[in-house]
Design an enzyme around this catalytic site. Structure first.
Site, PDB file in Angstrom:
ATOM      1  N   ASN A 156      33.984  36.464  38.134  1.00  0.00           N
ATOM      2  CA  ASN A 156      34.790  37.646  37.678  1.00  0.00           C
ATOM      3  C   ASN A 156      34.328  38.446  36.586  1.00  0.00           C
ATOM      4  O   ASN A 156      35.202  38.843  35.727  1.00  0.00           O
ATOM      5  CB  ASN A 156      36.429  36.990  37.594  1.00  0.00           C
ATOM      6  CG  ASN A 156      37.115  37.154  38.620  1.00  0.00           C
ATOM      7  OD1 ASN A 156      36.857  38.119  39.825  1.00  0.00           O
ATOM      8  ND2 ASN A 156      38.264  36.771  38.836  1.00  0.00           N
TER       9      ASN A 156
ATOM     10  N   SER B 157      36.487  36.387  46.364  1.00  0.00           N
ATOM     11  CA  SER B 157      38.244  36.073  46.485  1.00  0.00           C
ATOM     12  C   SER B 157      38.360  34.911  47.413  1.00  0.00           C
ATOM     13  O   SER B 157      37.879  35.068  48.533  1.00  0.00           O
ATOM     14  CB  SER B 157      38.952  37.479  46.689  1.00  0.00           C
ATOM     15  OG  SER B 157      40.360  37.081  46.536  1.00  0.00           O
TER      16      SER B 157
ATOM     17  N   LYS C 156      36.479  44.087  43.265  1.00  0.00           N
ATOM     18  CA  LYS C 156      37.021  42.805  43.119  1.00  0.00           C
ATOM     19  C   LYS C 156      38.308  42.918  41.875  1.00  0.00           C
ATOM     20  O   LYS C 156      39.312  42.471  42.408  1.00  0.00           O
ATOM     21  CB  LYS C 156      36.273  41.688  42.666  1.00  0.00           C
ATOM     22  CG  LYS C 156      36.622  40.392  42.373  1.00  0.00           C
ATOM     23  CD  LYS C 156      37.704  39.803  43.511  1.00  0.00           C
ATOM     24  CE  LYS C 156      37.943  38.272  43.354  1.00  0.00           C
ATOM     25  NZ  LYS C 156      38.393  37.975  41.960  1.00  0.00           N
TER      26      LYS C 156
ATOM     27  N   HIS D  85      41.164  44.362  43.695  1.00  0.00           N
ATOM     28  CA  HIS D  85      41.525  43.595  44.580  1.00  0.00           C
ATOM     29  C   HIS D  85      42.594  42.701  43.884  1.00  0.00           C
ATOM     30  O   HIS D  85      43.804  42.512  44.050  1.00  0.00           O
ATOM     31  CB  HIS D  85      40.756  42.558  45.234  1.00  0.00           C
ATOM     32  CG  HIS D  85      41.326  41.261  45.753  1.00  0.00           C
ATOM     33  ND1 HIS D  85      41.706  40.174  45.046  1.00  0.00           N
ATOM     34  CD2 HIS D  85      41.545  40.919  47.043  1.00  0.00           C
ATOM     35  CE1 HIS D  85      42.161  39.244  45.705  1.00  0.00           C
ATOM     36  NE2 HIS D  85      41.974  39.541  46.853  1.00  0.00           N
ATOM     37  N   ASN D  86      42.211  42.042  42.385  1.00  0.00           N
ATOM     38  CA  ASN D  86      43.160  41.455  41.631  1.00  0.00           C
ATOM     39  C   ASN D  86      44.160  42.122  41.108  1.00  0.00           C
ATOM     40  O   ASN D  86      45.354  41.690  40.712  1.00  0.00           O
ATOM     41  CB  ASN D  86      42.292  40.756  40.675  1.00  0.00           C
ATOM     42  CG  ASN D  86      41.380  39.874  40.949  1.00  0.00           C
ATOM     43  OD1 ASN D  86      41.021  39.717  42.188  1.00  0.00           O
ATOM     44  ND2 ASN D  86      40.895  38.867  40.002  1.00  0.00           N
TER      45      ASN D  86
ATOM     46  N   GLU E 111      46.716  42.320  43.625  1.00  0.00           N
ATOM     47  CA  GLU E 111      47.169  40.885  43.444  1.00  0.00           C
ATOM     48  C   GLU E 111      48.098  40.820  42.639  1.00  0.00           C
ATOM     49  O   GLU E 111      49.490  40.359  43.067  1.00  0.00           O
ATOM     50  CB  GLU E 111      46.194  39.912  43.732  1.00  0.00           C
ATOM     51  CG  GLU E 111      46.372  38.498  43.482  1.00  0.00           C
ATOM     52  CD  GLU E 111      45.416  37.564  43.145  1.00  0.00           C
ATOM     53  OE1 GLU E 111      45.499  36.773  42.411  1.00  0.00           O
ATOM     54  OE2 GLU E 111      44.235  37.845  43.774  1.00  0.00           O
TER      55      GLU E 111
END
Length: 475
Positions: A103, A129, A183, A186-187, A190
């Protein structure tokens, strides 16, 4: 002559182990290395039927690989990655490929890609992920960096990725740090999703006094609707679990203090740098911060007063309103995330394909959801869409849901139940749809005390007023 391995993997924590098993399970030979030799031996011994070979130095690992060498780094983000790259670089040759599957911060990836490119080494920042299960059985993969390197690795990466409707949740994202940036977003989304679900649970717990087991049934029903997603699914499962020691609902024995690993904060930093509002994601990150002040909150609970938690709401009606608030707020959260992707794509010249990114997240990853098909459709219909809320499906859903959404926010404000992400999402929606905001007064204030100038609604250009000498309105 010893057969060479097709890929090397460094770092045998859980994610590294499971990715190695996934790759080997797809028929590739994998050389693995961990800085602790016993860890390497134990791992290889656990999977005797797979083409896994333990190596006990970086030089041994590198020399065991086919050329051009392909090495996947699965180590902790930050300094550890830089130190590993520094140690590997003298051992590598022109056109070898390094893949960072951790990450990593996207600006670090951009820097490393530039340095390694100058040395003739190709670099991929690979967003991964799906957690432990995804790594083993099929993650969502977001590769960015050298396009040539990706094309060579595509058969392997698409083979190990999650498969949805016979399509892999893996495709090339863009150059340098694009994969790790996607990513990161995305987090960030999330964080928003998780907080919104937690607030739905909180409203039903605090306002309606619905016990966890009953909430489990409600979330299960929601998971058969437009809210269908992995996070809703696991929430329903969590809420039906019982603590074996106390026999209480498991969720009731868990301390209400949430951790984080930093990607949510990175999302907010990027939003500030690019000037993109992401209030739902920001509220979610701050909610985690505030949760860690447990001792202070216990003191405040005895000191600061709030309204009585008495309501006269119809239970069934408010549950439906919570469902609508959750869906509407989710739309806002994704709208913010994709607006940030759009700004970053323009700023870094990545040429991101937003519809394709939505497809990457349909399987394997934490935010996988039925909802993502709608996002893919939106950007397929209009690749230049400025905000997801403007796409007809989402605008109609927001219109449909807003009565219940406003009811939940209003009831919670009256009763003193904190719902920061629901509130921030509604404020985002209401601010975005306004013809007029009070920023005109802000500009007047800035010009008054700092001569920062302002624009007029009737004459083009920038203006400054001597406010102390302006005539006053006649009362």
């Amino acid at each position: 002559m010893e057969n060479k391995h097709q890929i090397g993997l460094i770092g045998l924590a859980v994610m590294g182990e499971n990715l190695a098993l996934n790759i080997a399970g797809k028929g590739y030979s994998v050389a693995v290395y961990n800085r602790t030799p016993d860890k390497t031996r134990q791992f290889v011994a656990k999977a005797p039927g797979l083409a896994l070979a333990g190596k006990f130095s970086l030089a041994e690992l590198v020399s065991s690989l086919e050329k051009p060498r392909r090495i996947l780094l699965m180590v902790k983000a930050g300094q550890a990655v830089d130190e590993l790259i520094e140690a590997l670089t003298p051992l590598l040759e022109q056109d070898d490929i390094l893949i960072d599957g951790g990450n990593s911060y996207y600006q670090d990836t951009r820097r490393r890609a530039g340095v390694l490119s100058a040395a003739g080494i190709r670099y991929l920042g690979l967003g991964v992920s799906g957690g432990e299960d995804g790594a083993l059985n099929g993650p969502s993969l977001m590769p960015g960096g050298s396009r040539e390197a990706y094309d060579e690795l595509a058969p392997l990466l698409t083979a190990i990725a999650a498969q949805i409707a016979d399509k892999p949740c893996c495709s090339y994202v863009g150059p340098d740090g694009a994969g790790h940036y996607v990513k990161m977003i995305h987090n960030g989304i999330e964080y928003g999703d998780m907080q919104l679900i937690a607030e739905a649970y909180h409203v039903m717990q605090q306002v309606l006094k619905i016990p966890p087991a009953e909430q489990s049934s409600i979330f299960s029903a929601w998971n058969q609707s437009h809210l269908k997603s992995y996070l809703i699914e696991i929430t329903a499962d969590i809420l039906q679990r019982q603590d074996s020691q106390t026999k209480l609902p498991m969720v009731d024995v868990i301390l209400d203090s949430a951790g984080q690993k930093g990607t949510g904060k990175w999302t907010i930093h990027s939003a500030l740098e690019l000037g993109i509002p992401v209030p739902t994601i920001t509220a979610a990150v701050y909610a985690r911060f505030l949760s860690t002040f447990k001792t202070e909150r216990l003191t405040a609970a005895q000191t600061l007063t709030g309204p009585s938690l008495i309501h006269d709401q119809d239970v069934s009606d408010l549950i439906n309103s919570v469902r609508d608030a959750l869906y509407a707020s989710k739309i806002c959260s994704y709208a913010q995330g994709f607006a940030l992707l759009k700004a970053a794509s323009a700023n870094y010249r990545w040429n991101l394909k937003f519809g394709d990114i939505a497809l990457l997240w349909r399987g394997g990853c934490i935010i996988r959801a039925q909802f993502l098909d709608k996002i893919h459709a939106a950007f397929t219909h209009n690749p230049h869409l400025t905000n997801l809320m403007l796409y007809p499906y989402f605008s109609s859903e927001l219109a449909r849901a807003q009565q219940g959404w406003r009811k939940v926010v209003g009831v919670c404000k009256q009763l003193g139940v904190a719902i920061p992400a629901f509130s921030a999402s509604l404020d985002y929606y209401d601010s975005y749809r306004q013809n007029t905001l009070p920023a005109n007064l802000l500009q007047a204030q800035r010009d008054y005390f700092g001569a920062h100038t302002y624009e007029r609604i009737d004459i083009p250009g920038f203006f400054h007023s001597d406010w102390t000498n302006l005539p006053k309105l006649i009362k």
